[in-house]
Scaffold this motif. Sequence first.
Motif, short mmCIF file in Angstrom:
data_model
loop_
_atom_site.label_atom_id
_atom_site.label_comp_id
_atom_site.label_asym_id
_atom_site.label_seq_id
_atom_site.Cartn_x
_atom_site.Cartn_y
_atom_site.Cartn_z
N ALA A 57 0.83 -1.21 0.00
CA ALA A 57 0.00 0.00 0.00
C ALA A 57 0.87 1.26 0.00
N TYR A 113 -5.74 4.59 2.57
CA TYR A 113 -5.41 4.26 1.18
C TYR A 113 -6.47 4.83 0.23
N TRP A 151 -11.69 -2.53 -2.64
CA TRP A 151 -10.93 -2.54 -1.38
C TRP A 151 -11.87 -2.36 -0.19
#
Length: 380
Positions: A57, A113, A151
């Motif tokens: 990430a 993220y 995600w």
Amino acid sequence: MRPRDPKEPHRSASPLELFFDLVFVVAVSIAAVQLHHDLTENHIADGLLGYALVFFAIWWAWMNFTWFATSFDTDDWLYRVLTVVQMAGVLTLAAGIEPSVVDENFTIVVIGYVVMRVAMVTQWLRASRNPEHRQSALTYAIGIAGVQILWILWVLLLDGTAAIIGFVVLAGVEMSVPLIAERKGATPWHPHHITERYGLFTLILLGESLLASANAIIEALHDETALAPLISISILTVVVTASLWWIYFWPPHHRAIGRLGNSLFYGYAHYFIFAAAGAFSAGIEVEIDVLTEHSKLGDVAASFTVTVPIAVFVLGVWLIAIRSNADRLVNVVVPIGAALVLFDPVIPIPITLTAVVMIVVVAVLVARGPTRVEHEKLTT
């Protein structure tokens, strides 16, 4: 948002890019510290897995910003604001590293993220207003936005083994977005600028190792019984870190990118180089814990936490940049040196031997410097 000239003379990293890198210092440091704790407690598999996932990430967010900036850095007020939003996302991600590794709770990491990636989607939408790169920019924007939805579903719906498999799949989807988008129309990257940015991030990671060296001296001042070994570890860490720096910056990196395939290989292979550099600093901390009797790892296992990252780093740099810019001697010595370092833990004095091997590799690079190699290529 007009694209930058890929042949612009004297292009270098901007103050905003250097400012942006500062938040990654925090993220990388926290990831390395967590890896150190896991390795010291002999949670090797869990520690390495958690580190690999979190570092993806960190690396992917940094790399996406860097490649976008080399193409479309207009440095106007909106570009700066969106970059600061991405920085906030990195700090949020960094705050979630410990719970993600310790409790397998990736919620905060995913939130940080997604914040970064939403800002990047906005940047690509701005770039899509340029007719020349509209199709590729929209592909980037749609692809990145779609993966962020996945995600969020991943962190809400999956856990355990299914979550790990899902992570690997989604990471593959993330990495496929540039491949698809660039085939719609290549964005203009600046070879010297992009490789300078990779070099600067490498310096950040090697700086973590220098911090570990300083920590060894600090521990030595508080533990007189291990004074000599700790000072030795500190000196050897500086020697090895300097060698890694020398090896990385020896070849002309800008020649390693050009065609889409070469550029993707260069960028993606850096995941292993960057992760290895960060893990090296964690390995030094593990060695310090062994010397001060604060580690559950044995001597051999602790040595591998140092030598494996070094070997991966050296082999990675050799593959992406040295191999195609070196003569036969260099292309033999560098991979053999990495192999010798890798198996050093079976020797009674692994760290010392590692430093000696690295010095020999650097000496060969100095003797067969890029100028001499280029001359011999031209004459033959």
